[in-house]
Design an enzyme around this catalytic site. Sequence first.
Site, PDB file in Angstrom:
ATOM      1  N   GLU A 469      44.118 -15.938 -52.453  1.00 48.25           N
ATOM      2  CA  GLU A 469      44.582 -14.587 -52.115  1.00 48.25           C
ATOM      3  C   GLU A 469      43.479 -13.803 -51.401  1.00 48.25           C
ATOM      4  O   GLU A 469      43.742 -13.005 -50.504  1.00 48.25           O
ATOM      5  CB  GLU A 469      45.061 -13.838 -53.364  1.00 48.25           C
ATOM      6  N   HIS A 475      41.739 -12.124 -43.964  1.00 49.51           N
ATOM      7  CA  HIS A 475      42.513 -12.122 -42.721  1.00 49.51           C
ATOM      8  C   HIS A 475      42.931 -10.683 -42.388  1.00 49.51           C
ATOM      9  O   HIS A 475      42.839 -10.242 -41.242  1.00 49.51           O
ATOM     10  CB  HIS A 475      43.750 -13.013 -42.921  1.00 49.51           C
TER      11      HIS A 475
HETATM   12 ZN   LIG Z   1      49.230 -17.887 -49.556  1.00 48.48          ZN
END
Ligand SMILES: [Zn+2]
Length: 679
Positions: A469, A475
């Site tokens: 996560e 990201h």
């Molecule tokens: Zn994922």
Amino acid sequence: MSNPLLSEWKTQFTTPPFSTIENNHFLPAIKKSIADSEKEIEAIKANKSEANFENTVEALEGSGKMLSRVSSVFFNLHSAESNDELRNLAQEISPILTQHGNDILLDEKLFEKVKYVHDHTNLENLSDEQQMLLDKTYKGFVRNGALLSNTDKKTLREIDEELSKIKLDFGNHILAETQQYEKHITDEQLLAGIPEYALTAAAEEAKNKKKEGWVFTLDFPSYSAVMKYSENRELRKEIYTAFNSKAFKADKLDNRKIVLEIARLRNQRAKLLGYPSHAKLILEERMAKSPEKVKTFLSDLLEKAKPVAEIEMNRLKKFAFKEGADFEIQSYDSSFYSEKLKQSLFNVDDEVLKPYFKLENVLDGAFETADLLYGITFTERFDIDKYHDEVKTFEVKDREGKHLAVFYADFFPRSGKRGGAWMTSFSDQYVSDGKDHRPQISIVCNFNRPSKTTPSLLTFNEVTTLFHEFGHALHGMLSRTLYASLSGTHVYWDFVELPSQIMENWCFEKENLDRFAKHYKTGKLIPVKLIDGIKNSANFMEASATMRQLSFGLLDMAWHAEEKDSTFKEVTELEEKAIDSTRLLPKIEGTNVSCQFSHIFQGGYSSGYYSYKWAEVLDADAFEYFKEKGIFNPDVASKFQKLLESGGTVEPMKLYKLFRGKEPDVKALLKRAGILNGK
Ligand SMILES: [Zn+2]
């Protein structure tokens, strides 16, 4: 009284002012911000100048910012801190939002302008990112039927309505089947092998139902405890059969007709839009691009994994025989014996590992990993408003010490939180009027709570979940794009798990574990023997597990890549044809996969199940690059950072090649999974 959801947020980093938000603020805020969004769109349509990228596509992208701010607060709370009131509100809010989304995509005048820009813009005058936005915007309309005649548009709406109705029925049938099943046991002798935690849960379940003894259900934790640990073969068989025959009993909850109807309608819908199959329509916006490519990908993997899976299965059979199994191993035996075999081989019990993975240490480990790779730092803040006391908040800064993001972490289960773990955002990164709006990213988990005497100690699975996560979060946080709809995790579906899955690799590396895997009492480093155990057990029976994933991927393609409508006439026949080659053990009478394959028939994974394996290929191949050069090599890290920063502004294959210098190669995955060397 003013509604805080609609006022300017004067908080630190303009984070949501949770403590002033009340449930009754949501509906009026949603309605008001939809009205605002409609006004913004009216203005785009009313613009008398020639339609161009800025006054149409970019303006559309910039509209509805208030709406997305309000709805992300709402839906994040709905998932992480819910109550009956919020759940009821969701019933009211979801259709309003769907309606609003459709109103935009069905707006002919608006589409006329978008199409004009699409047909008349000289692409050389647009940056890559702008071209991406133009393409995405235009396709969004077209894939929703904007180019169709009025009659065909009407048909498309009818299909969509019918689909959403029967998909709901599909899910309701499975839910009803799950809820109505129970296995009530009063004789303790029948429970041999089942661990304490599962027995406690089963006793609790019995108490809730005002019964003596223990009640087992088809909820996954209950089911998997029986399959893995129960020494009672009859019990395993009964519960396995019940679990795998949901919605396949020729009664009113049977899903066969629905499955066929969904497949037919999707096929018909795709044809209406000019595609030969549903898969072709879906895959146009995926990295894999075409059903042929997916099918080849799956069958190549199958060919390589099968011989190794057969060896694994033979070893399991021999082991079971030694353990006294004087019968043919069946599907309801395999989890039980493989768990035993795994224990005998590796002895990496969760209870042995947990003391080395105190939550705070693991989180620091994740932060340090990110710091070593990307030079970003995390500082806990106590002045950021949050929706629950247990949520932790951090300010994230980049290498230059500039504000990068706000990071929320919400770790423990609560009654209002849904199960599982996920990353989400309160606000995505974007630039407007030259100002870079930095994102507000959150991860939500359901980890072991601390007790009065022990801190929260994670299982190794929870450790990799946290890193996973956190990878999604990176990201989102590192994003450097212009447009919110192309930022962070807004990338093609079969690409989105690369940033998350690759982070899991750092949990298996001694060099990295040595930074944070320390015994919570003694401070001693995790022994090398345990690290080896973790690594080896991670690959245990991996080829067999791969076969199972492949069976789902192939079945998904069988339902969605077929072009001829006449293919969809009999569920069992189609299913057998699709997955027979993946079976390692005989099929159990009365069971069926399709009728409860919610991922593809109810959720959003239709023609997308392969992406789990696809993303593994990507992450294994990408991490191999790190392994070659050093897992914290600054050059490789900075190339990967570029990939993360780019979000969805560049085609994923192009982006990947920029990072890796070549297309992904399946070999790295096969090697990691122990499939390549025939282990
Ligand atoms: Zn994922």
